[in-house]
Design a protein around this motif. Structure first.
Motif, PDB file in Angstrom:
ATOM      1  N   LEU A 160       0.831  -1.202   0.000  1.00 16.99           N
ATOM      2  CA  LEU A 160       0.000   0.000   0.000  1.00 16.99           C
ATOM      3  C   LEU A 160       0.866   1.251   0.000  1.00 16.99           C
ATOM      4  O   LEU A 160       0.671   2.159  -0.823  1.00 16.99           O
ATOM      5  CB  LEU A 160      -0.910  -0.012   1.232  1.00 16.99           C
ATOM      6  CG  LEU A 160      -1.744   1.242   1.481  1.00 16.99           C
ATOM      7  CD1 LEU A 160      -2.729   1.471   0.345  1.00 16.99           C
ATOM      8  CD2 LEU A 160      -2.478   1.136   2.817  1.00 16.99           C
ATOM      9  N   ALA A 182      -4.994  -1.615  -0.575  1.00 14.61           N
ATOM     10  CA  ALA A 182      -4.085  -2.462  -1.352  1.00 14.61           C
ATOM     11  C   ALA A 182      -4.614  -3.885  -1.401  1.00 14.61           C
ATOM     12  O   ALA A 182      -5.087  -4.417  -0.394  1.00 14.61           O
ATOM     13  CB  ALA A 182      -2.690  -2.445  -0.747  1.00 14.61           C
ATOM     14  N   CYS A 201      -5.769  -8.269   1.497  1.00 15.68           N
ATOM     15  CA  CYS A 201      -6.197  -6.897   1.256  1.00 15.68           C
ATOM     16  C   CYS A 201      -6.203  -6.155   2.579  1.00 15.68           C
ATOM     17  O   CYS A 201      -6.565  -6.717   3.623  1.00 15.68           O
ATOM     18  CB  CYS A 201      -7.596  -6.879   0.635  1.00 15.68           C
ATOM     19  SG  CYS A 201      -8.287  -5.228   0.364  1.00 15.68           S
ATOM     20  N   GLY A 240      -6.531  -1.799   4.149  1.00 15.76           N
ATOM     21  CA  GLY A 240      -6.726  -0.394   3.819  1.00 15.76           C
ATOM     22  C   GLY A 240      -6.483   0.491   5.016  1.00 15.76           C
ATOM     23  O   GLY A 240      -6.636   0.065   6.168  1.00 15.76           O
TER      24      GLY A 240
END
Length: 327
Positions: A108, A119, A128, A130
């Motif tokens: 990220l 990301a 994933c 964030g």
């Protein structure tokens, strides 16, 4: 001085840099796989790489010789695992302060303009995470099928082999995956590949090699392979959508960073499918593909922790000649 670490499944990259962004040494070591290989082996690989990097930078005992250690590691998926390895790395006495996180956060940081966004990493596995503009974090456990995960190179390889074998024996529809899987391993059939894995003649870890094979077969119009590409796009979109919703960014301009071997390859069919999904669920999201080494993100995060000036970040980025592609 900062020690930045990217501990990946197949390799560990270590960079020693100044707080001014000047890279003093780069070293690559063995993979960081505490679950598969055990914590002792994983830490030994880490220690070997960091020690060599420090020595190459001219930093020798007595330790600690660095101001800060910025370690972002695969297979460290839960906050309690981050705490465990924070204790372990702190005890190694490489630096006066230590920060440990999952490697998705390094991806990220390597791709966003500011220090927030979402990301999705899709390498051997998928994950994933964030960070919102207010610092709020959203993430998944991401430790495999037991936590609802599907996708990444290994899963794509498993599916390619599964469908190939079933196409050969009649349990499934015909697909060019059968011949392609066999050819990749120099076997006479997909079944022979499966038996090779069963008898230990082929490492199961090599299934990830079939991800680009599957993508190539899908690009040629194979229906079965095409459906798997669509499913992979669904997973990338689903992960990012949930994180965007949790951070209240679904309808906002936001950068979504895509990385890892499967996504960094920028396969046309997969990228198009991902774009189509984001255009429906998060039309203001900007998709950015990053193929820079993940250790860049760990180093940038280390500079952030050191409150380094913007020119330090720019110097580091110039070293890696980062060129993210905007979809």
């Amino acid at each position: 001085m900062i020690v930045a670490i990217d501990g990946g499944n197949s390799k560990t990259d270590v960079v020693v840099l100044t707080t001014g962004g000047e890279v003093r040494s780069t070293v690559r070591g063995g993979g960081f796989r505490p679950v598969a290989d055990g914590v002792e082996t994983a830490v030994a690989n880490l220690t070997d790489a960091v020690t060599r990097a420090l020595e190459a930078a001219g930093l020798t005992a007595p330790w600690p010789v660095a101001d800060h250690v910025s370690a972002y590691l695969a297979n460290v998926d839960l906050p309690e695992e981050e705490e465990e390895f924070h204790r372990i790395i702190t005890a190694c006495n490489w630096g006066r302060s230590v920060r440990v996180g999952n490697d998705t956060f390094a991806l990220l940081r390597a791709g966003v303009t500011d220090r927030w966004g979402v990301a999705v990493v899709c390498g051997a596995g998928i994950n994933c995470a964030g960070v919102g503009p207010d610092g709020q974090v959203a993430r998944f456990p991401s430790i495999g099928r037991v936590t609802g995960d599907w996708g990444g190179g290994h899963h794509l390889g498993e599916e390619a082999l599964w469908h190939g074998v079933r196409a050969e024996d009649g349990r499934g529809p015909k697909t060019a995956l059968a011949e392609a899987v066999a050819a990749h391993f120099g076997a006479s059939s997909a079944l022979e590949v499966g038996l090779g894995i069963h008898f230990g003649e082929i490492s199961e870890e090599r299934l990830g090699e079939l991800a680009p094979v599957l993508l190539k077969v899908a690009a040629a119009g194979d229906e079965v392979a095409g459906r798997l590409v669509e499913r992979q796009a669904d997973e990338v979109s689903a992960l990012a959508t949930v994180v965007l919703r949790r951070l209240d960014l679904l309808a906002s301009p936001v950068e979504v960073v895509l990385g890892g071997g499967v996504l960094a390859a920028r396969d046309g069919l997969l990228m198009t499918a991902i774009q189509e999904r984001f255009s429906r669920v998060a039309p203001q999201a900007k998709l950015i593909v990053v193929d820079a080494p993940p250790v860049l993100g760990a180093a940038l995060l280390g500079l952030d922790d050191a409150d380094a000036p913007p020119e330090a970040h720019e110097r580091l980025l110039a070293f890696y000649a980062r060129k993210p592609a905007i979809l």
